[in-house]
Enzyme design. Structure first.
Site, PDB file in Angstrom:
ATOM      1  N   HIS A  76     -24.575  -5.511   7.652  1.00 15.70           N
ATOM      2  CA  HIS A  76     -24.967  -6.120   8.929  1.00 15.70           C
ATOM      3  C   HIS A  76     -24.986  -7.638   8.840  1.00 15.70           C
ATOM      4  O   HIS A  76     -25.004  -8.305   9.875  1.00 15.70           O
ATOM      5  CB  HIS A  76     -26.265  -5.523   9.472  1.00 15.70           C
ATOM      6  CG  HIS A  76     -27.538  -5.937   8.814  1.00 15.70           C
ATOM      7  ND1 HIS A  76     -28.144  -5.210   7.814  1.00 15.70           N
ATOM      8  CD2 HIS A  76     -28.344  -7.000   9.025  1.00 15.70           C
ATOM      9  CE1 HIS A  76     -29.268  -5.800   7.449  1.00 15.70           C
ATOM     10  NE2 HIS A  76     -29.411  -6.901   8.156  1.00 15.70           N
ATOM     11  N   ASP A 104     -25.406  -0.126   3.436  1.00 15.50           N
ATOM     12  CA  ASP A 104     -25.412  -1.417   4.148  1.00 15.50           C
ATOM     13  C   ASP A 104     -24.990  -2.580   3.226  1.00 15.50           C
ATOM     14  O   ASP A 104     -25.801  -3.404   2.828  1.00 15.50           O
ATOM     15  CB  ASP A 104     -26.815  -1.654   4.717  1.00 15.50           C
ATOM     16  CG  ASP A 104     -26.822  -2.700   5.831  1.00 15.50           C
ATOM     17  OD1 ASP A 104     -25.866  -3.487   5.919  1.00 15.50           O
ATOM     18  OD2 ASP A 104     -27.798  -2.738   6.603  1.00 15.50           O
ATOM     19  N   SER A 130     -32.383  -9.903   4.459  1.00 18.16           N
ATOM     20  CA  SER A 130     -31.289  -8.937   4.455  1.00 18.16           C
ATOM     21  C   SER A 130     -30.213  -9.348   3.463  1.00 18.16           C
ATOM     22  O   SER A 130     -29.737 -10.476   3.496  1.00 18.16           O
ATOM     23  CB  SER A 130     -30.669  -8.834   5.845  1.00 18.16           C
ATOM     24  OG  SER A 130     -31.496  -8.056   6.659  1.00 18.16           O
TER      25      SER A 130
HETATM   26  N1  ARG Z   1     -33.042  -3.792  10.913  1.00 14.29           N
HETATM   27  C1  ARG Z   1     -32.193  -4.497   9.999  1.00 14.29           C
HETATM   28  C2  ARG Z   1     -32.690  -5.896   9.774  1.00 14.29           C
HETATM   29  O1  ARG Z   1     -33.115  -6.552  10.679  1.00 14.29           O
HETATM   30  C3  ARG Z   1     -30.796  -4.611  10.497  1.00 14.29           C
HETATM   31  C4  ARG Z   1     -30.093  -3.348  10.619  1.00 14.29           C
HETATM   32  C5  ARG Z   1     -28.758  -3.546  11.250  1.00 14.29           C
HETATM   33  N2  ARG Z   1     -28.230  -2.288  11.754  1.00 14.29           N
HETATM   34  C6  ARG Z   1     -28.179  -1.978  13.055  1.00 14.29           C
HETATM   35  N3  ARG Z   1     -27.775  -0.785  13.384  1.00 14.29           N
HETATM   36  N4  ARG Z   1     -28.483  -2.820  13.992  1.00 14.29           N
HETATM   37  O2  ARG Z   1     -32.614  -6.424   8.692  1.00 14.29           O
END
Ligand code: ARG
Length: 694
Positions: free
Chosen positions: A62, A198, A629
């Site tokens: 992501h 991811d 992330s």
């Molecule tokens: N919740 C994750 C974060 O903010 C990002 C995940 C991204 N995936 C998605 N399907 N939007 O670090």
């Protein structure tokens, strides 16, 4: 979220007890290569780590999604199918992408505050601090290609100097199909049990002299000061886990009034406005593969990620009574202050200043959020007003050279916008957003285009107003804009509906901005005093500063957790779970045939757990937030065991109040990452670049 120069003093004992085998100098040192030299800020808001002597970099899927999306088209859909450069020549440049290495951190509080005198006005204080910061920053980078930042910590009570080096040639190396890299999409986002691969792979390049350089085909792979080894040894509950990365923002010391602000304004607004727009986007995305690519990043990262965060955080703040917990701390503070006249003189007004500022700005904050969500995000076409502005000033200058230069730069700068722009989708979104703003926001914050244009020219019909804008504006598609740019006329652009509507919006936007800033002074002073008092109140308990996008270390262990009564979640997931969730043809839970085949043949190579399964993700007690992330999760030897990529639903209020029993970091197991690269994708060459510990 500990500060690196302080870990020796504050944390090393506890870390060693939990399983760390390294010294503080191995993690952060000014004298030798160390773990922090392998960790970077990836682009604007993620973390990445160097994993080979040739500048190979891992981050989350992501985090790389914007680049993958930019390289994708219906013919070459790397989002859908994945991408692997077979050789370095096939690695793809990414204009605008950079990575940033931390050179050093230094406490400069006493220098910054040297000229701050008791009783100084806030304005004088700010200018004394501003001058000192500027001087420290320029001294720190003298004779180097570094850049420096003096950042504020603990609500403006402490200051640290951060010196960085930035590299601008970062190439895209590989990514799995999004049915692996974003498996579970929105339904699984922010939740455990999770089955998402991811990750994405990039490589940092330098000029032939090894120094940062903008893209050139003569550039060479970075020879890093340090890179992480990768451990594929089995993981167990209780194992030590450590994360270095760049958490963006936490609000751990916020007061009950600020929690109220989140509950009453920020979260409900975001949930409502984005929910309406996302339904419009998703319908078009599902109907057309081209639109699906165009809006992939705008939807997932620009909108739905923090939309779902808001849903979870609002529920969590309510369920865990965070406001009452904050009130309890405020009560203790009041008792502490009342016990001593000197404290009373110094801190007595802190909470009141925060309370009145937060209450006073409420109506403005509400209107500002609607402005941002409805007009700035929800009406893409209006963003062309900036382009219009530069054309108007060039045309007004009457200088033919200026005009032709501006036209050339506009042509160049708008191509990215139009590649990802589907006018019919924006048309629908704009209609919904313009109606919503009018319905929800008090009249005094309504831009005058509603009365002067929508009502006068279109009898209040927003649909007709928007259709007319799309019909008349030169910006509504690239062909029209190009035709206009070939023969630009000042009068046409000055009366373009995008320009007229934007001017009306900007006027109100700046009134709202002024409305909010009346309260900034008191809020800043109140917060500074409040956090200083908290630090003084609990001197035996070391407080870490709120996240502010500077490098932090978090340590903990691999752990299960109990999400609710009678339920325990195991600390790991496996490929079996991917197959349990598999829904053929589904937007979120489809799985590539090759993954199914490998699963059926149990072809896991050296990456399987000795316990007999293919590991996918695991959970740790580390404390992270957005910005982390892609962060490296390391074992006690500082070897990479996974990439942090999310937090869990039960602790979504964690950014405001940490919940030790519930809060977990969700990590993609490095064995799954390597298996997808090596066995699934055939990118063994990349795995061979790494130092694997087994
Ligand atoms: N919740 C994750 C974060 O903010 C990002 C995940 C991204 N995936 C998605 N399907 N939007 O670090």
């Amino acid at each position: 979220m500990w500060l690196l120069p302080l870990i020796e003093k504050l944390n090393l004992g506890k870390m060693t007890e939990l399983g760390l085998k390294l010294s503080a100098e191995d993690i952060y040192s000014l004298n030798k290569a160390c773990l922090k030299d392998a960790v970077v800020i990836f682009g604007g808001g993620c973390t990445g780590e160097i994993v080979s002597s040739q500048g190979l970099l891992l981050t989350n899927h992501h985090c790389g999604k914007g680049q993958v999306q930019a390289h994708s088209s219906v013919e070459h859909d790397y989002l859908k199918n994945g991408f692997w450069a077979k050789t370095k020549e096939e690695e793809l440049p990414n204009p605008g992408l950079f990575v940033t290495f931390l050179i050093r951190v230094e406490d400069v509080t006493s220098q910054v505050l040297a000229n701050v005198k008791p009783g100084m006005s806030e304005a004088d204080r700010n200018s004394a601090i501003g001058e000192a910061r500027g001087a420290i920053q320029s001294k720190a980078i003298q004779g180097t290609n570094y850049y420096a930042q003096v950042a504020t910590f603990y609500g403006g009570n402490y200051f640290y100097l951060l010196v960085y080096e930035r590299y601008n040639d970062v190439r895209f190396v590989g990514v799995p199909p999004e049915s692996i890299g974003d498996f579970g999409f929105d339904s699984d986002n922010w939740e455990w049990p999770r089955h998402t691969g991811d990750f994405s792979v990039f490589r940092v390049y330098t000029g032939p002299d090894g120094k940062p350089a903008s893209y050139s085909k003569d550039n060479i792979p970075l020879k890093p000061k340090y890179y992480l080894s990768v451990s594929i040894k089995d993981l167990n509950k209780g194992d030590f886990a450590m994360i270095l990365g760049y958490p963006g923002r936490t609000l751990r010391y916020n007061t009950s009034w600020e929690v109220d602000e989140l509950l009453k304004i920020e979260h409900p607004n975001r949930i409502k406005i984005r929910g309406i727009r996302q339904d419009i986007l998703m319908k078009d995305m599902k109907a057309d593969p081209k639109v699906n690519i165009q809006y992939a990043t705008k939807f997932a990262l620009g909108s739905s990620n923090y939309w779902k965060y808001s849903i979870g955080q609002k529920a969590g703040l309510e369920r865990l009574n965070v406001k009452a917990k904050k009130q309890e701390i405020e009560k203790q503070f009041n008792t502490w202050v009342a016990a001593d006249p000197a404290r009373k003189a110094k801190y007595g007004e802190a909470l009141n200043m925060i309370k009145t500022a937060v209450e006073g700005r409420a109506e403005y904050l509400n209107a500002q959020q609607y402005m941002n969500e409805c007009f700035r995000m929800g009406c893409e076409l209006l963003s062309m007003n900036r382009v219009a502005g530069s054309l108007i000033s060039a045309l007004k200058s009457g200088d033919a050279n200026n005009v032709s230069n501006t036209v050339a730069s506009v042509k160049n700068s708008v191509s990215g916008f139009y590649k990802d722009y589907n006018p019919p989708t924006d048309n629908k979104s704009m209609k919904a957003m313009i109606k919503l703003y009018r319905a929800d926001v008090p009249t005094k914050f309504q831009p005058d285009f509603y009365v002067n244009i929508v009502d006068k020219k279109f009898k209040g019909d927003v649909e007709k107003f928007v259709d007319d804008m799309f019909a008349k504006s030169v910006f509504s598609c690239q062909e029209k804009l190009n035709a206009f740019l070939n023969k630009p006329i000042l009068k046409t652009i000055e009366s373009d509906p995008v320009v007229l509507t934007s001017a009306s919006i900007s006027k109100v936007m700046s009134e709202i901005g002024n409305g909010i800033s009346q309260f900034d002074g008191n809020l800043t002073i109140g917060r500074r005093l409040w956090i200083a008092a908290l630090m003084e109140m609990a001197p035996e308990k070391t407080l870490y500063p709120d996240a502010n996008s500077t490098m932090r270390l978090s340590y903990g262990t691999i752990q299960d957790y109990d999400p609710k009564d009678a339920v325990t979640y195991k600390y790991y997931t496996t490929l079996n779970g991917v197959m349990e969730k598999y829904k053929p043809g589904d937007y979120e839970f489809d799985v590539p045939q090759r993954l199914i085949d490998l699963y059926n043949r149990k072809e896991y190579g050296r990456y399987a757990s000795p316990k007999g399964y293919m590991p996918v993700c695991f959970t740790t007690t580390n404390d992270i937030t957005g910005g982390n992330s892609g962060s490296p999760v390391m074992n006690g030897n500082g070897e990479l065991i996974g990439l942090a990529f999310d937090g869990n639903w039960e602790a979504m209020s964690g950014d405001v109040a940490y919940e030790a029993a519930l809060q977990r970091t969700i990590v993609v197991d490095i064995r799954y990452v390597l298996w997808i690269m090596d066995v699934y994708s055939g990118a063994k060459n990349l795995v061979d670049e790494m130092t694997i510990v087994q």
